[in-house]
Design a protein around this motif. Sequence first.
Motif, PDB file in Angstrom:
ATOM      1  N   LYS A   8     -90.266 -38.694   7.797  1.00 59.22           N
ATOM      2  CA  LYS A   8     -89.270 -39.602   8.374  1.00 59.22           C
ATOM      3  C   LYS A   8     -88.812 -40.620   7.340  1.00 59.22           C
ATOM      4  CE  LYS A   8     -90.587 -39.336  13.213  1.00 59.22           C
ATOM      5  NZ  LYS A   8     -91.143 -40.073  14.363  1.00 59.22           N
ATOM      6  N   ASN A   9     -89.745 -41.132   6.558  1.00 61.39           N
ATOM      7  CA  ASN A   9     -89.411 -42.084   5.502  1.00 61.39           C
ATOM      8  C   ASN A   9     -88.459 -41.445   4.498  1.00 61.39           C
ATOM      9  OD1 ASN A   9     -89.335 -43.938   3.414  1.00 61.39           O
ATOM     10  ND2 ASN A   9     -91.531 -44.212   3.311  1.00 61.39           N
ATOM     11  N   LEU A  10     -88.729 -40.205   4.101  1.00 58.12           N
ATOM     12  CA  LEU A  10     -87.866 -39.509   3.147  1.00 58.12           C
ATOM     13  C   LEU A  10     -86.487 -39.253   3.738  1.00 58.12           C
ATOM     14  CD1 LEU A  10     -90.374 -36.915   1.641  1.00 58.12           C
ATOM     15  CD2 LEU A  10     -89.654 -39.116   0.687  1.00 58.12           C
ATOM     16  N   ARG A  11     -86.430 -38.875   5.009  1.00 58.10           N
ATOM     17  CA  ARG A  11     -85.133 -38.630   5.658  1.00 58.10           C
ATOM     18  C   ARG A  11     -84.320 -39.906   5.766  1.00 58.10           C
ATOM     19  NH1 ARG A  11     -84.570 -34.049   9.864  1.00 58.10           N
ATOM     20  NH2 ARG A  11     -82.666 -35.245   9.997  1.00 58.10           N
ATOM     21  N   ASN A  12     -84.984 -41.037   6.030  1.00 60.54           N
ATOM     22  CA  ASN A  12     -84.279 -42.317   6.144  1.00 60.54           C
ATOM     23  C   ASN A  12     -83.785 -42.821   4.796  1.00 60.54           C
ATOM     24  OD1 ASN A  12     -84.595 -42.437   8.913  1.00 60.54           O
ATOM     25  ND2 ASN A  12     -86.483 -43.613   8.793  1.00 60.54           N
ATOM     26  N   GLY A  16     -77.190 -37.700   1.913  1.00 59.65           N
ATOM     27  CA  GLY A  16     -76.934 -36.269   1.985  1.00 59.65           C
ATOM     28  C   GLY A  16     -78.272 -35.577   2.082  1.00 59.65           C
ATOM     29  N   ASN A  17     -78.539 -34.704   1.142  1.00 59.62           N
ATOM     30  CA  ASN A  17     -79.851 -34.059   1.159  1.00 59.62           C
ATOM     31  C   ASN A  17     -80.747 -34.530   0.009  1.00 59.62           C
ATOM     32  OD1 ASN A  17     -78.404 -32.761  -0.823  1.00 59.62           O
ATOM     33  ND2 ASN A  17     -79.270 -30.756  -0.390  1.00 59.62           N
ATOM     34  N   LEU A  18     -80.304 -35.500  -0.787  1.00 61.24           N
ATOM     35  CA  LEU A  18     -81.120 -36.063  -1.867  1.00 61.24           C
ATOM     36  C   LEU A  18     -81.852 -37.310  -1.376  1.00 61.24           C
ATOM     37  CD1 LEU A  18     -78.626 -35.859  -4.850  1.00 61.24           C
ATOM     38  CD2 LEU A  18     -80.524 -34.338  -4.375  1.00 61.24           C
ATOM     39  N   PHE A  19     -83.108 -37.428  -1.718  1.00 63.03           N
ATOM     40  CA  PHE A  19     -83.843 -38.636  -1.359  1.00 63.03           C
ATOM     41  C   PHE A  19     -84.428 -39.281  -2.604  1.00 63.03           C
ATOM     42  CE2 PHE A  19     -87.096 -35.327  -1.112  1.00 63.03           C
ATOM     43  CZ  PHE A  19     -88.147 -35.897  -1.797  1.00 63.03           C
ATOM     44  N   SER A  20     -84.598 -40.584  -2.503  1.00 60.64           N
ATOM     45  CA  SER A  20     -85.208 -41.371  -3.559  1.00 60.64           C
ATOM     46  C   SER A  20     -85.878 -42.561  -2.883  1.00 60.64           C
ATOM     47  CB  SER A  20     -84.137 -41.839  -4.548  1.00 60.64           C
ATOM     48  OG  SER A  20     -84.705 -42.656  -5.527  1.00 60.64           O
ATOM     49  N   THR A  21     -87.187 -42.687  -3.035  1.00 60.37           N
ATOM     50  CA  THR A  21     -87.905 -43.765  -2.363  1.00 60.37           C
ATOM     51  C   THR A  21     -89.137 -44.175  -3.151  1.00 60.37           C
ATOM     52  OG1 THR A  21     -88.840 -44.463  -0.246  1.00 60.37           O
ATOM     53  CG2 THR A  21     -89.326 -42.227  -0.935  1.00 60.37           C
ATOM     54  N   ARG A  50     -88.437 -33.287  -7.109  1.00 59.65           N
ATOM     55  CA  ARG A  50     -87.968 -33.240  -8.496  1.00 59.65           C
ATOM     56  C   ARG A  50     -88.795 -34.151  -9.389  1.00 59.65           C
ATOM     57  NH1 ARG A  50     -81.393 -33.478  -8.432  1.00 59.65           N
ATOM     58  NH2 ARG A  50     -81.060 -31.353  -7.689  1.00 59.65           N
ATOM     59  N   GLU A  51     -89.196 -35.295  -8.842  1.00 56.59           N
ATOM     60  CA  GLU A  51     -89.896 -36.274  -9.663  1.00 56.59           C
ATOM     61  C   GLU A  51     -90.888 -37.054  -8.813  1.00 56.59           C
ATOM     62  OE1 GLU A  51     -88.615 -39.825 -12.767  1.00 56.59           O
ATOM     63  OE2 GLU A  51     -87.155 -39.083 -11.337  1.00 56.59           O
ATOM     64  N   CYS A  52     -92.064 -37.264  -9.351  1.00 58.31           N
ATOM     65  CA  CYS A  52     -93.094 -38.090  -8.719  1.00 58.31           C
ATOM     66  C   CYS A  52     -93.696 -38.963  -9.817  1.00 58.31           C
ATOM     67  CB  CYS A  52     -94.170 -37.224  -8.070  1.00 58.31           C
ATOM     68  SG  CYS A  52     -95.481 -38.176  -7.302  1.00 58.31           S
ATOM     69  N   VAL A  53     -93.439 -40.272  -9.740  1.00 60.25           N
ATOM     70  CA  VAL A  53     -93.894 -41.194 -10.776  1.00 60.25           C
ATOM     71  C   VAL A  53     -94.909 -42.156 -10.169  1.00 60.25           C
ATOM     72  CG1 VAL A  53     -93.186 -42.975 -12.416  1.00 60.25           C
ATOM     73  CG2 VAL A  53     -91.663 -41.049 -11.946  1.00 60.25           C
ATOM     74  N   GLN A  54     -96.091 -42.196 -10.770  1.00 63.98           N
ATOM     75  CA  GLN A  54     -97.128 -43.122 -10.341  1.00 63.98           C
ATOM     76  C   GLN A  54     -96.894 -44.452 -11.049  1.00 63.98           C
ATOM     77  OE1 GLN A  54     -99.137 -42.028  -8.037  1.00 63.98           O
ATOM     78  NE2 GLN A  54     -98.426 -39.926  -8.232  1.00 63.98           N
ATOM     79  N   HIS A  62     -88.589 -38.551  -5.795  1.00 62.91           N
ATOM     80  CA  HIS A  62     -87.180 -38.176  -5.871  1.00 62.91           C
ATOM     81  C   HIS A  62     -87.099 -36.669  -5.692  1.00 62.91           C
ATOM     82  CE1 HIS A  62     -83.042 -38.045  -7.256  1.00 62.91           C
ATOM     83  NE2 HIS A  62     -83.395 -37.089  -8.098  1.00 62.91           N
ATOM     84  N   GLY A  63     -86.203 -36.223  -4.807  1.00 58.81           N
ATOM     85  CA  GLY A  63     -86.098 -34.792  -4.579  1.00 58.81           C
ATOM     86  C   GLY A  63     -85.016 -34.443  -3.585  1.00 58.81           C
TER      87      GLY A  63
END
Length: 70
Positions: A8-12, A16-21, A50-54, A62-63
Amino acid sequence: MNKVGLFKNLRNSSRGNLFSTEIPKATKEDEKKIEELVGELEREGKIKLRECVQREYSVYLHGIIKYGSE
């Protein structure tokens, strides 16, 4: 946080269909739990990461959200 809450967090946070959180974390266990949940969502075909940064206090994701999974 659970898998449904994360999705739900990613959808919010999507455009479009790209998310960044950025998801705040308090401990190393939080970091591992977020990685597990993201992995489950990828295996289920709901997202493509696409990307996971710690970062020091958060995890940046991001994906793509796959619409066929709705």
